[in-house]
Design a protein around this motif. Structure first.
Motif: not given
Length: 473
Positions: A50-57, A150-151, A155-159, A165-170
């Protein structure tokens, strides 16, 4: 059948009958049943990225952002080396939230305001008052519990999954399809959030299909009438010229695109000739800037106004517009993304980044929506809308989330988003009607909705019906 029996059935790899979808049918229980929301929060949102926030945050070491999904609070923290870690936002002493909202950790550590426990930015326990008065336990039990992070694309994603699974594969195929657009270099132009009286999927559904365009946004059919055309309801004959927006379904996501109907032939030759006029195409681009506030930047708007004064030529207005936008951006110091038309069409469109994020992607700008479920009420959610752009150095604006308690109290949504928001409450209220059983979906233009339910069923009930085959149109 009891709830307990339903749960047992769901773990055996079958969908309980009241939640079972047909090929194009989705029962309303998946939107209005509190038990279904509980299943989503327990089984779906705990397993997906899930995208938690943007890097700039998270601008500096010690910056934190609290991401809340249901009753789970996750803190994302910028480390001293500028990497990012994520943790469950619960002090390991008594469960108190360690951070609230967003900010920067004072003194370089995270502090529980209940008893004063402290944690280093990497989650390790750094101070426990009267520690010798506690029974001994393993060191990791004193520390914050980590969450996978992961990013991608800025976006910064969390699970919360133990082995995600690997984030890029997801995310496949988004990373490759959107790489030329350089979403990671974009920054917020504006961002807003408000609660809505609807299930989060009711809102998502409204933004991942284009079939509703002539019914909800009739003015978009009338670009020949100017950059702000009239918005009275479309007459039946106008629906002939509605955009055709077929769904492309992927394993974990979907996209719809704007294209010509396969069977259109020459029946709308006059309409096509009209659309080929520079001022007509320019009117549509100007409308996006004036009444959406995104998809077209202020620079693009200037290019569209210039295009509107040009005579027809052998170069299609679409191509001219993109050339002019790029030339203007480069002249003003923007590191504008370079791509071929093939790359543009491979990434342009309306992406549903399952389960909560929607991205409408253009070269210079992205319009985004994120919709988060309520912790207990299937008839409530939080709606976020934002715009991202490529900026010249030194021109990135300072932004923060505009919080609106009632969306009606803010008049800056723009005409087109306001039309969507006006529909949402009525759509979800209608789902409770005894005269409504569920959604009957268009087989070409609304299968993004069916695809989302197929993805969800893999996590909720262990069922894979093959609806989300990669590249399936």
């Amino acid at each position: 059948m009891t709830v307990i029996e339903d749960s047992a059935q769901s773990r055996s790899g079958t969908v309980p009958p009241r939640y079972a979808c047909g090929e194009t049918f989705v029962p309303k229980s998946r939107y209005v049943d509190p038990e279904f929301l509980r299943l989503e929060l327990d089984r779906l949102f705990t397993q997906v990225w899930q995208p938690a926030c943007r890097e700039e945050e998270l601008p500096a070491p010690g910056s934190f952002y609290e991401y809340v999904i249901g009753r789970q609070s996750i803190m994302v923290v910028r480390q001293k080396d500028r990497s990012v870690k994520a943790f469950y936002n619960a002090c390991t002493h008594r469960g108190m939230k360690v951070v609230r909202g967003s900010g920067c950790a004072a003194g370089g550590d995270l502090r529980c305001q209940f008893h004063g426990w402290r944690f280093a930015l990497d989650g390790r326990s750094s101070f426990v008052p009267s520690r010798d008065e506690f029974l001994d336990r393993p060191r990791d039990q004193w520390s914050l519990r980590p969450v996978a992070v992961g990013s991608w694309g800025g976006w910064i994603f969390v699970s919360m999954a133990d082995n995600p699974p690997d984030l890029l594969e997801w995310l496949d195929p988004l990373p490759s399809a959107l790489e030329p657009f350089r979403l990671h270099d974009m920054r917020f132009r504006w961002r807003k959030r408000t609660p809505l009286n609807a299930n989060y999927k009711t809102v998502i559904d409204a933004f991942i299909e284009g079939y509703h365009t002539p019914g909800t946004h009739p003015q978009t059919l009338r670009a020949a009438q100017g950059p702000r055309p009239p918005a009275e309801p479309a007459a039946p004959q106008e629906f002939v010229y509605a955009p055709y927006t077929p769904t492309l379904r992927y394993r974990n996501h979907s996209r719809f695109i704007y294209t010509a109907r396969p069977d259109s032939g020459d029946r709308d030759a006059a309409r096509k000739a009209q659309a080929a006029r520079p001022e007509v195409f320019a009117n549509s681009m100007q409308y996006n800037y004036l009444e959406v506030g995104s998809l077209v930047t202020e620079r693009d708007y200037r290019a569209a106004r210039r295009l509107a004064t040009m005579e027809p030529s052998d170069i299609p207005p679409f191509v001219l517009y993109h050339q002019m936008c790029e030339e203007l951006a480069l002249a003003e110091g923007v590191d504008f993304p370079k791509m071929t038309m093939e790359q543009y069409f491979a990434g342009n469109g309306d992406w549903h980044v399952f389960p909560t994020l929607v991205l409408l992607v253009e070269k210079s700008c992205v319009l985004g929506y994120r919709v988060l479920p309520d912790a207990e009420n299937p008839n409530r959610c939080v709606f976020e809308m934002f715009s991202l752009e490529h900026f010249a150095p030194g021109e990135v604006p300072e932004t923060s989330w505009l919080e609106v308690e009632r969306w009606q109290d803010h008049d800056g949504w723009g005409e087109l988003p306001t039309q969507d928001l006006r529909n949402i409450d009525a759509i979800h209220a209608g789902m409770h009607s005894r005269g409504f059983d569920g959604l009957w979906l268009n087989t070409a233009q609304e299968m993004s909705i069916r695809n989302a339910h197929a993805i969800a069923d893999r996590f909720l009930f262990g069922v894979d019906d093959g609806q989300g085959a990669a590249g399936d149109g």
